[in-house]
Design an enzyme around this catalytic site. Structure first.
Site, short mmCIF file in Angstrom:
data_model
loop_
_atom_site.label_atom_id
_atom_site.label_comp_id
_atom_site.label_asym_id
_atom_site.label_seq_id
_atom_site.Cartn_x
_atom_site.Cartn_y
_atom_site.Cartn_z
N ARG A 120 12.43 -3.30 -8.66
CA ARG A 120 10.87 -2.97 -8.95
C ARG A 120 10.78 -2.82 -10.38
NH1 ARG A 120 8.19 -1.46 -4.14
NH2 ARG A 120 6.35 -1.56 -5.61
N ARG B 194 14.30 9.37 10.02
CA ARG B 194 14.81 8.56 9.14
C ARG B 194 13.90 8.86 8.01
NH1 ARG B 194 13.15 4.01 12.34
NH2 ARG B 194 11.41 2.64 11.32
N LYS C 225 4.42 5.45 5.16
CA LYS C 225 3.62 3.98 4.91
C LYS C 225 3.44 3.36 6.37
CE LYS C 225 5.30 3.15 0.40
NZ LYS C 225 6.20 2.14 -0.75
N PRO D 116 0.82 -1.20 0.03
CA PRO D 116 0.00 -0.02 -0.06
C PRO D 116 0.77 1.41 0.06
CG PRO D 116 -0.60 -1.56 1.80
CD PRO D 116 0.70 -2.11 1.13
N GLU D 117 0.41 2.27 -0.73
CA GLU D 117 1.21 3.46 -0.87
C GLU D 117 0.55 4.40 0.30
OE1 GLU D 117 2.37 4.75 -4.70
OE2 GLU D 117 2.13 3.13 -5.56
#
Length: 265
Positions: A254, A121, A52, A2-3
């Protein structure tokens, strides 16, 4: 995976349905039993997302951190809920609605220092009002890494996944293999504004809507029921704008999609 818009949508749903009242929390699967015990029956004070990651803040200064990963999902049902089915990591039950979490990469209790480290981060999140796009630009403008990889690097930009990456690059005519340092600040500023708008629509719509109305015709979406895309998962199909065949390759493990006609390096 999921974005970011999905996590912000979940944060909003949980804010509307659970925040401000005691929540019953359990772990039918057993892998979150100790954490559930710490928050069971406590008031959920805040629900928010960054990138996310989903964060639930309880009135005992305890925070539950969830990262859905590839397989994680929340499913809801009315109270009284049916007995848990499958591997339910965490069950939350309010007065009227409950939700089951299955398959997350992370579901853990953390403290404020861990949350501060998480924010430190991550790059700026286009869906957060406190985001500073200059932080991302500082890294992009000095990097020889392809912009297609930088957009997916959560340390550079939080919440963007493969669909938004492919589509925002197409919308701005930027080849995904162009080194970050060859992007102009004007191009970056325009892409940031576009990401903010597109991902905000994604939160409201519950899906990734990227095709402009004048191009929203022709080939159906890559999956039935989803909005159309320009290039994502359209390998070999005609570009909705110029007619060139959509190209595909792999970048850092990807799939990468772009139009050779509209996105010339």
């Amino acid at each position: 995976m999921p974005e970011g818009h999905t996590l912000h949508r979940l944060a909003r749903i949980h804010r509307d349905r659970f925040v401000g009242a005691p929540v019953r929390v359990s772990s039918p699967q057993g892998r979150f039993t100790d954490g559930a015990r710490l928050v069971d029956g406590r008031v959920l004070e805040r629900s928010e997302a960054v990138g996310k990651h989903l964060l639930h803040y309880y009135d005992t200064d305890v925070i539950v951190h969830v990262h859905l990963g590839i397989y994680g999902t929340f499913t809801e049902q009315r109270v009284p809920m049916e007995p848990p089915r499958g591997q339910v990591r965490m069950r939350m039950t309010g007065d009227h609605v409950g939700t089951d979490l299955r398959g997350p990469t992370a579901c853990e209790v953390v403290d404020e220092s861990a949350v501060a480290a998480l924010f430190a981060r991550l790059g700026p999140d286009p869906l957060r009002a406190d985001a500073d796009p200059e932080r991302a630009w500082t890294r992009i403008s000095k990097s020889a890494t392809p912009i297609g990889a930088l957009l997916m690097d959560q340390k550079v930009l939080a919440g963007v996944g493969n669909v938004y990456r492919a589509e925002v690059l197409f919308r701005h005519g930027v080849h995904p293999l162009r080194p970050g340092r060859r992007l102009t600040q004007a191009e970056w500023d325009a892409m940031w504004v576009d990401l903010v708008e597109l991902m905000t629509v994604g939160v409201s719509a519950g899906g990734i809507v990227v095709v402009r109305p004048e191009h929203d015709h022709g080939d159906p979406a890559y999956v039935e029921g989803k909005p159309r895309t320009y290039v994502y998962r359209r390998t070999g199909r005609a570009c909705r704008v110029c007619g060139a065949a959509v190209a595909q390759s792999v970048l850092q493990g990807r799939n990468l999609f772009w139009c050779p006609g509209c996105q010339q390096d």
